[in-house]
Design a protein around this motif. Sequence first.
Motif, short mmCIF file in Angstrom:
data_model
loop_
_atom_site.label_atom_id
_atom_site.label_comp_id
_atom_site.label_asym_id
_atom_site.label_seq_id
_atom_site.Cartn_x
_atom_site.Cartn_y
_atom_site.Cartn_z
N SER A 10 0.75 -1.34 -0.04
CA SER A 10 -0.01 -0.11 -0.04
C SER A 10 0.81 1.23 0.03
N PHE A 11 2.07 1.13 0.59
CA PHE A 11 2.82 2.50 0.94
C PHE A 11 4.31 2.59 0.21
N ARG A 20 3.51 5.43 -3.33
CA ARG A 20 2.82 4.65 -4.34
C ARG A 20 2.22 3.27 -3.80
N PHE A 21 1.07 2.90 -4.60
CA PHE A 21 0.48 1.48 -4.43
C PHE A 21 1.18 0.67 -5.41
N VAL A 22 1.68 -0.18 -4.85
CA VAL A 22 2.79 -1.23 -5.67
C VAL A 22 2.05 -2.43 -5.74
N VAL A 23 1.95 -2.91 -7.37
CA VAL A 23 1.52 -4.34 -7.50
C VAL A 23 2.80 -4.91 -7.89
N PHE A 24 3.04 -6.13 -7.13
CA PHE A 24 4.11 -7.13 -7.52
C PHE A 24 3.39 -8.29 -8.33
N VAL A 25 3.47 -8.36 -9.59
CA VAL A 25 3.08 -9.27 -10.42
C VAL A 25 3.88 -10.70 -10.34
N GLN A 26 3.41 -11.96 -10.55
CA GLN A 26 3.99 -12.83 -10.37
C GLN A 26 4.46 -13.59 -11.54
#
Length: 249
Positions: A10-11, A20-26
């Motif tokens: 979230s941070f 930033r909102f961070v999206v870790f993709v697989q």
Amino acid sequence: MQGRIHSLESFGTVDGPGTRFVVFVQGCPMRCAYCHNPDTWAMNGGTLMEAEEIFEQYKRNEPFYKGGGITVTGGEPLMQVDFLIDLFTIAKANNVHTCIDTSGIAYKPTNTAFIEKLDKLMTLTDLVMLDIKHIDPAKHLELTKQPNEGILAFVSYLEEKGVDMWIRHVVVPGITDDDKYLFDLGYFIGQFKNLKALDVLPYHTMGENKYEKLGIEYPLKGVPPMEKSKIVEKKAVILDGIRKRRSEK
Ligand code: SF4
């Protein structure tokens, strides 16, 4: 459209401008010897999530992201280009700053179907943070098990598309700290007008215990963390390369 997601943060404060909102993709096809996220490698792992669902999670804390936005990192984001188009379409419709943190390995200029999608994605992307692992082709292959030809071509592509670019480079003692290659890296990136920042990061060993948990041998066993004080020196070498290239124009 669903994405294969490793985790959400979230941070995030080191993944682009602002909070930033961070999206870790697989999923990642690289095998960087110093990777501290080996748990993101498997292409079939992670959790399937809809782009809308992820954006809703961003919305929950939206006031915190003033001056920030959404960053997709990984794993390798560009392995999931359809999902990124969906997520960033929603983000841009809501005036949210979008950033991709990538190794560039998915860039294949001859794959026209992929390039068509990438062209679309670039119209929705405000910033690309490109991590160039090594400027030398043979050393890149040794370090990541993948060639760097497409990655370097990706830089030209980003310039052509007019997408702002930050270059990131991790300095590992005895592996990516040779001044000759650091200068060459600077000399290469110095030619691009869309280069907006340079992030030089010290290697750390914090990912080592993840390898143990996954039962994978840690490739850099015994390599010490990079001294933070030396990073300024190493960054100066890359900057010299950039200056040299720019003085030739
Ligand atoms: S590109 Fe990133 S996620 Fe993939 S192996 Fe390298 S450091 Fe790890």
